[in-house]
Scaffold this active site. Structure first.
Site, PDB file in Angstrom:
ATOM      1  N   GLY A  34       0.817  -1.212   0.000  1.00 29.25           N
ATOM      2  CA  GLY A  34       0.000   0.000   0.000  1.00 29.25           C
ATOM      3  C   GLY A  34       0.844   1.252   0.000  1.00 29.25           C
ATOM      4  O   GLY A  34       2.028   1.226  -0.339  1.00 29.25           O
ATOM      5  N   GLY A  39       5.881   4.991  -8.395  1.00 29.46           N
ATOM      6  CA  GLY A  39       6.639   3.765  -8.691  1.00 29.46           C
ATOM      7  C   GLY A  39       5.700   2.570  -8.812  1.00 29.46           C
ATOM      8  O   GLY A  39       5.761   1.801  -9.776  1.00 29.46           O
ATOM      9  N   HIS A  40       4.780   2.433  -7.840  1.00 29.59           N
ATOM     10  CA  HIS A  40       3.781   1.354  -7.916  1.00 29.59           C
ATOM     11  C   HIS A  40       2.914   1.524  -9.163  1.00 29.59           C
ATOM     12  O   HIS A  40       2.573   0.560  -9.846  1.00 29.59           O
ATOM     13  CB  HIS A  40       2.859   1.391  -6.700  1.00 29.59           C
ATOM     14  CG  HIS A  40       3.532   1.120  -5.398  1.00 29.59           C
ATOM     15  ND1 HIS A  40       3.673   2.077  -4.425  1.00 29.59           N
ATOM     16  CD2 HIS A  40       4.106  -0.006  -4.897  1.00 29.59           C
ATOM     17  CE1 HIS A  40       4.281   1.561  -3.379  1.00 29.59           C
ATOM     18  NE2 HIS A  40       4.570   0.304  -3.637  1.00 29.59           N
TER      19      HIS A  40
END
Ligand code: PAF
Length: 288
Positions: A34, A39-40
Site C-alpha cells: 500500500g 513507482g507502484h
C-alpha cells in the site's frame, strides 16, 4: 474507469483469478504494502499493458518487519491506493486482513532463499527476506498470476523472489521494472512521506552520489573502490545521513565484485532520522 473488484479473502482472490484464467485471459499481480506512489503506478501500468486483468495486493506484511516502530508507522492509505490503482489499470484489489493471511499469528512454514539473503538488507534486517518470500509465495498461491511485477528499487528483493520462483518451479513469471525517481532524483518509496524537509534535502545526496558513480562508469571507470568513493562522497557530507552499506555486487549472485566488468549493481541503504532509504544503480557494460 470501472471500480476494481475488492477481494478480501484468499478464496475470493483465487476464485477471481481462476475465472479470468478459465476464459483464456492473463492475470498480472502487483504485490504491494500500500501507500502507493508513482513507482507502484508504473508497475500497475506495465502489468495492465501486458495482462488482461491486474490484481494489486495491499497487505502490510508484519513478518517482514524487523522493527515494531517501522511496522506501526508504516503509512496506510487504502482509499487513495484504491483510486491510484484503478487509474493505473488495476481490475482487482486484494486486501486481506492479517488474520486471513496468518490465522495462527505466525506461520510455522517459512520460505527461505539461502545465499542471496544473508548479505546487504539481509545482514541488516534479520528475518526480513524470509517474511518477504513467505508472503510472496502465499500471494502467488492465492492469486495464481501468470506474471508478477517487482521494482528494481528493491533490487535484492527482486533477485530473491525471482530465485524463489525459479527454485520452486512456480508457474509465475517475475517481471523486473525500472526504479522510478522524483524529478530531483530521490528514489520513490512509501517511507519518503516520513522525511522532514531537511531530511529530504539531505537524502538527495544518495541519488547524487549514485549518479556520479554511474556517470564515471559510463566514461569507462570499472573499479569498485573508485565507483564506491564517488557514490559515498555526497552522503558523507550530509550530517543526517548514516549509511548502512554501499556495495558493488554481481547483478545476479549479489556477491561483491572488485570491478564492474560484468553486469553489476551499486546498492546502498542509508538511515535518515525518520526513515531508512534504499537506492541503487545498475551498471551493465552490455547496456550502453
Ligand atoms: O516490496 C514490497 O512492498 C513488499 O516487500 C512486498 C513484495 C509487497 C511483500 O510484502
Amino acid at each position: 474507469m470501472p471500480e476494481p473488484a475488492l477481494l478480501t479473502t484468499i478464496s475470493g482472490a483465487r476464485a477471481y483469478t481462476r475465472e479470468v484464467r478459465a476464459r483464456g485471459l492473463r492475470v498480472g499481480l502487483v504485490p504491494t504494502m500500500g501507500a502507493l506512489h508513482a513507482g507502484h503506478q508504473s508497475l500497475i501500468e506495465r502489468a495492465a499493458s501486458e495482462c488482461d486483468r491486474v490484481a494489486v495486493s495491499v497487505f502490510v506484511n508484519p513478518i517482514q518487519f524487523d522493527s515494531p516502530a517501522d511496522l506501526a508507522t508504516y503509512p496506510r492509505t487504502l482509499d487513495a491506493d484504491t483510486e491510484r490503482a484503478a487509474q493505473a489499470g488495476a481490475t482487482a484489489l486484494f486486501v486481506p486482513s492479517e488474520r486471513e493471511m496468518y490465522p495462527d499469528g505466525k506461520p510455522l512454514t517459512l520460505v527461505r532463499v539461502s545465499g542471496l539473503t544473508e548479505v546487504l538488507e539481509g545482514a541488516h534486517r534479520p528475518g526480513h527476506f524470509d517474511g518477504v518470500t513467505t508472503v510472496c509465495a502465499k500471494l502467488f498461491e492465492a492469486c495464481e498470476p501468470d506474471r508478477a511485477y517487482f521494482g528494481e528499487k528493491d533490487y535484492q528483493q527482486l533477485r530473491v523472489v525471482s530465485r524463489m520462483a525459479w527454485d520452486l518451479n512456480m508457474a509465475v513469471e517475475i517481471v523486473p521494472c525500472p526504479l522510478i525517481r522524483e524529478e530531483d532524483g530521490l528514489a520513490l518509496s512509501s517511507r519518503n512521506v516520513r522525511l522532514s524537509d531537511k531530511e529530504r534535502r539531505q537524502a538527495l545526496s544518495i541519488s547524487r552520489g549514485l549518479k556520479a558513480a554511474e556517470a564515471a562508469f559510463q566514461e569507462g571507470e570499472r573499479r569498485a573502490d573508485a565507483l564506491k568513493a564517488l557514490a559515498a562522497e555526497p552522503v558523507a557530507s550530509a550530517p543526517l545521513a548514516e549509511p548502512d552499506y554501499l556495495e558493488l555486487v554481481d547483478a545476479e549472485t549479489l556477491e561483491t565484485v572488485e570491478t564492474a566488468e560484468a553486469p553489476a549493481v551499486l546498492l546502498t541503504a542509508v538511515r535518515m532520522p525518520s526513515a531508512r532509504l534504499l537506492d541503487n544503480v545498475i551498471l551493465d557494460p552490455t547496456r550502453r
